[in-house]
Design an enzyme around this catalytic site. Structure first.
Site, PDB file in Angstrom:
ATOM      1  N   TRP A  10       0.883  -1.139  -0.063  1.00 25.08           N
ATOM      2  CA  TRP A  10      -0.019   0.144   0.039  1.00 25.08           C
ATOM      3  C   TRP A  10       0.778   1.326   0.100  1.00 25.08           C
ATOM      4  O   TRP A  10       0.340   2.366  -0.109  1.00 25.08           O
ATOM      5  CB  TRP A  10      -0.954  -0.207   1.244  1.00 25.08           C
ATOM      6  CG  TRP A  10      -1.959  -1.013   1.222  1.00 25.08           C
ATOM      7  CD1 TRP A  10      -2.422  -1.765  -0.138  1.00 25.08           C
ATOM      8  CD2 TRP A  10      -3.011  -1.587   2.263  1.00 25.08           C
ATOM      9  NE1 TRP A  10      -3.538  -2.595   0.259  1.00 25.08           N
ATOM     10  CE2 TRP A  10      -3.832  -2.394   1.501  1.00 25.08           C
ATOM     11  CE3 TRP A  10      -3.158  -1.028   3.839  1.00 25.08           C
ATOM     12  CZ2 TRP A  10      -4.858  -3.256   2.415  1.00 25.08           C
ATOM     13  CZ3 TRP A  10      -4.173  -1.529   4.114  1.00 25.08           C
ATOM     14  CH2 TRP A  10      -4.934  -2.652   3.679  1.00 25.08           C
ATOM     15  N   HIS A  95      12.594  -2.261  -1.678  1.00 30.05           N
ATOM     16  CA  HIS A  95      11.717  -1.729  -2.692  1.00 30.05           C
ATOM     17  C   HIS A  95      12.409  -0.630  -3.337  1.00 30.05           C
ATOM     18  O   HIS A  95      13.341   0.012  -3.031  1.00 30.05           O
ATOM     19  CB  HIS A  95      10.453  -1.177  -2.067  1.00 30.05           C
ATOM     20  CG  HIS A  95       9.516  -0.917  -3.150  1.00 30.05           C
ATOM     21  ND1 HIS A  95       9.583   0.379  -3.950  1.00 30.05           N
ATOM     22  CD2 HIS A  95       8.422  -1.659  -3.634  1.00 30.05           C
ATOM     23  CE1 HIS A  95       8.351   0.330  -4.953  1.00 30.05           C
ATOM     24  NE2 HIS A  95       7.742  -0.859  -4.626  1.00 30.05           N
ATOM     25  N   GLU A 167      10.620  -6.218  -9.741  1.00 29.66           N
ATOM     26  CA  GLU A 167      10.009  -5.150 -10.052  1.00 29.66           C
ATOM     27  C   GLU A 167      10.781  -4.187 -10.995  1.00 29.66           C
ATOM     28  O   GLU A 167      11.384  -3.254 -10.664  1.00 29.66           O
ATOM     29  CB  GLU A 167       9.340  -4.417  -8.807  1.00 29.66           C
ATOM     30  CG  GLU A 167       8.533  -5.156  -7.949  1.00 29.66           C
ATOM     31  CD  GLU A 167       7.896  -4.246  -6.995  1.00 29.66           C
ATOM     32  OE1 GLU A 167       6.622  -4.626  -6.969  1.00 29.66           O
ATOM     33  OE2 GLU A 167       8.437  -3.542  -6.211  1.00 29.66           O
ATOM     34  N   GLY A 173       4.173   1.798 -11.372  1.00 32.25           N
ATOM     35  CA  GLY A 173       3.256   2.867 -11.227  1.00 32.25           C
ATOM     36  C   GLY A 173       3.064   3.779 -12.557  1.00 32.25           C
ATOM     37  O   GLY A 173       2.630   4.799 -12.593  1.00 32.25           O
ATOM     38  N   SER A 213       2.711  -2.323 -12.042  1.00 30.48           N
ATOM     39  CA  SER A 213       1.373  -2.176 -12.873  1.00 30.48           C
ATOM     40  C   SER A 213       0.609  -3.432 -12.972  1.00 30.48           C
ATOM     41  O   SER A 213      -0.079  -3.694 -14.245  1.00 30.48           O
ATOM     42  CB  SER A 213       1.808  -1.232 -14.337  1.00 30.48           C
ATOM     43  OG  SER A 213       2.033  -0.207 -14.004  1.00 30.48           O
ATOM     44  N   GLY A 234       1.091  -2.626  -6.250  1.00 30.27           N
ATOM     45  CA  GLY A 234       0.832  -1.439  -5.458  1.00 30.27           C
ATOM     46  C   GLY A 234      -0.693  -0.830  -5.684  1.00 30.27           C
ATOM     47  O   GLY A 234      -1.814  -1.199  -5.064  1.00 30.27           O
ATOM     48  N   GLY A 235      -0.838   0.019  -6.698  1.00 32.55           N
ATOM     49  CA  GLY A 235      -2.069   0.603  -6.954  1.00 32.55           C
ATOM     50  C   GLY A 235      -3.191  -0.053  -7.032  1.00 32.55           C
ATOM     51  O   GLY A 235      -4.110   0.221  -6.385  1.00 32.55           O
TER      52      GLY A 235
HETATM   53  P1  13P Z   1       2.327  -0.409  -8.966  1.00 29.87           P
HETATM   54  O1  13P Z   1       1.459  -1.777  -9.061  1.00 29.87           O
HETATM   55  O2  13P Z   1       1.305   0.574  -8.474  1.00 29.87           O
HETATM   56  O3  13P Z   1       2.838  -0.225 -10.288  1.00 29.87           O
HETATM   57  O4  13P Z   1       3.333  -0.863  -7.931  1.00 29.87           O
HETATM   58  C1  13P Z   1       4.247  -1.775  -7.875  1.00 29.87           C
HETATM   59  C2  13P Z   1       5.068  -1.900  -6.626  1.00 29.87           C
HETATM   60  O5  13P Z   1       5.972  -1.091  -6.558  1.00 29.87           O
HETATM   61  C3  13P Z   1       4.673  -2.924  -5.761  1.00 29.87           C
HETATM   62  O6  13P Z   1       5.563  -2.892  -4.879  1.00 29.87           O
END
Ligand code: 13P
Length: 253
Positions: A10, A95, A167, A173, A213, A234-235
């Site tokens: 989050w 991260h 990642e 993002g 993403s 994430g999002g």
């Molecule tokens: P998003 O899913 O928002 O691209 O973020 C990925 C992330 O950094 C998860 O740790």
């Protein structure tokens, strides 16, 4: 068979009330999931509330960071004792936002990973290349450096027990996801490097998550890749329905 892991990061989102409301709505949506691990990583301030709300369910919680020292004069830092006391079983380490915005290097990632393992919690170690590194054909070299540096000194058994999240920074993002083929290629490379470091058995046990993403619409195709063992989201993990759909797509089929 590796049990898939679907993890929600989050980041700096949700108050205690918002995190609790998410959890109350989310748990019934995943109540029948017994073939995948689900992990929620709220901000520190909401960790105890979310862990408390998840008690009695199969959903685990993670801290988004931790300091490697057990206690002391480290203003603004949080220790493993504190994280465990709040109810977390997992810790996200290294991260890309920590690496790029807060200067964490592979040495810090290594100290944190070792501390988390020594404490009996599960690290989720994040790695991944920037767009410039990918375009310069340096993806493999960057991943090798992050794996070798971040996992230095771990026993094969420890390596087998950890979770690694690939990642690519250019996909975080941005709405620009790695294609399933790009994810598989990177994950296969990571698994080979982990095998070189800790042996084939450890590499076969280690769970490799894709992050960047991930959405309900692409989670199924990404998770279907042989070396993709789930997702770090994430999002799209901020909404209970959306993350529950991602969990459903990431389950073994
Ligand atoms: P998003 O899913 O928002 O691209 O973020 C990925 C992330 O950094 C998860 O740790």
């Amino acid at each position: 068979m590796r049990t898939p892991v679907l993890a929600a990061n989050w980041k700096m989102h949700k108050t205690v009330a918002e995190a609790t409301a998410f959890t109350t709505a989310f748990l019934p949506l995943v109540a029948d999931v017994d073939d995948a691990a689900i992990v929620l990583a709220p901000p520190f301030t909401a960790l105890a509330a979310v862990a408390g709300a998840c008690r009695g369910s199969r959903v685990a919680t993670a801290a988004q960071n931790v300091h490697w020292e057990p206690r002391g004069a480290f203003t603004g830092e949080v220790s493993l004792d504190m994280v465990r006391d709040a109810g977390a079983s997992h810790v996200i380490i290294g991260h890309s936002e920590r690496r790029h915005l807060f200067g964490e290097d592979d040495g810090a990632v290594n100290r944190k990973t070792r501390a988390v393992l020594a404490d009996g919690l599960t690290p989720i170690v994040c790695i991944g290349e920037t767009l410039a590194e990918r375009e310069a054909d340096e993806t493999a070299a960057v991943l090798d450096r992050q794996i070798d540096g971040g996992l230095a000194g771990l026993t094969p058994d420890e390596v087998g027990s950890i979770i690694i999240a690939y990642e690519p920074v250019w996909a975080i993002g941005t709405g620009r996801t790695a294609t399933p083929d790009q994810a598989q290629e990177a994950h296969a490379h990571v698994r080979r490097r982990v095998a070189a470091l800790a042996g084939r058995a450890a590499a076969d046990r280690c769970r490799l998550l894709y992050g960047g993403s991930v959405k309900p619409a692409n989670a199924g195709d990404l998770s279907a890749q042989p070396d993709v063992d789930g997702a770090l989201v994430g999002g799209a993990s901020l909404d209970p329905q959306s993350f529950a759909e991602i969990v459903a797509s990431g389950r073994p089929r």
